[in-house]
Scaffold this active site. Structure first.
Site, PDB file in Angstrom:
ATOM      1  N   GLY A   9       0.776  -1.225   0.000  1.00 19.38           N
ATOM      2  CA  GLY A   9       0.000   0.000   0.000  1.00 19.38           C
ATOM      3  C   GLY A   9       0.811   1.281   0.000  1.00 19.38           C
ATOM      4  N   LYS A  60      11.083   8.251  -5.440  1.00 17.50           N
ATOM      5  CA  LYS A  60      11.006   6.797  -5.417  1.00 17.50           C
ATOM      6  C   LYS A  60      12.460   6.360  -5.358  1.00 17.50           C
ATOM      7  CE  LYS A  60       9.243   2.673  -6.387  1.00 17.50           C
ATOM      8  NZ  LYS A  60       8.407   1.938  -5.495  1.00 17.50           N
ATOM      9  N   GLU A  81       9.258   7.333  -1.137  1.00 11.73           N
ATOM     10  CA  GLU A  81       8.660   6.007  -1.119  1.00 11.73           C
ATOM     11  C   GLU A  81       9.739   4.964  -1.311  1.00 11.73           C
ATOM     12  OE1 GLU A  81       6.171   2.860  -3.601  1.00 11.73           O
ATOM     13  OE2 GLU A  81       5.650   4.932  -4.049  1.00 11.73           O
ATOM     14  N   GLY A  82       9.763   3.991  -0.409  1.00  9.76           N
ATOM     15  CA  GLY A  82      10.764   2.951  -0.525  1.00  9.76           C
ATOM     16  C   GLY A  82      10.384   1.708   0.247  1.00  9.76           C
TER      17      GLY A  82
END
EC number: 6.3.3.3
Length: 110
Positions: free
Chosen positions: A14, A39, A106-107
């Site tokens: 998610g 990202k 995000e990772g």
């Protein structure tokens, strides 16, 4: 240097959904403030293309490390005869933070 790390320990946990919701919230409630999205690394096609299609240049987005094969980053890097230079990722984050009010990162966590 305001940043928020969105991470989870598995694919399809998610992270992209949460990150997308945060970008949409920021754009609605803070439209005059600069938002960056990072990202950390990507293998194959996926989130980067999703974000580009959805937000179409409305925020600065970077993915410092990209590998062609849709595999775990160490495996994909090895197949390409490359390594995973974390210094490159760190420097890209520092540069993005200089020009943005907030950076969403995000990772995948371990």
């Amino acid at each position: 240097m305001n940043s928020l790390l969105i991470t989870a320990t598995d694919t399809d946990a998610g992270k992209t959904v949460v990150t997308t919701a945060l970008v949409a919230y920021w754009q609605k409630y803070y439209p005059s403030k600069a938002l960056g999205l990072m990202k950390l690394m990507q293998t194959g096609q996926g989130d980067r293309e999703w974000y580009e299609g959805l937000f179409q240049g409305q925020l600065e987005m970077i993915t410092p490390l990209q590998y062609q094969a849709p595999l775990a980053p160490p495996v994909a890097a090895d197949l390409e005869g490359r390594d995973i230079p974390l210094g490159t990722v760190w420097q890209a984050l520092l540069n993005l933070q200089k020009s943005q009010d907030l950076v969403l990162i995000e990772g995948l966590g371990v």
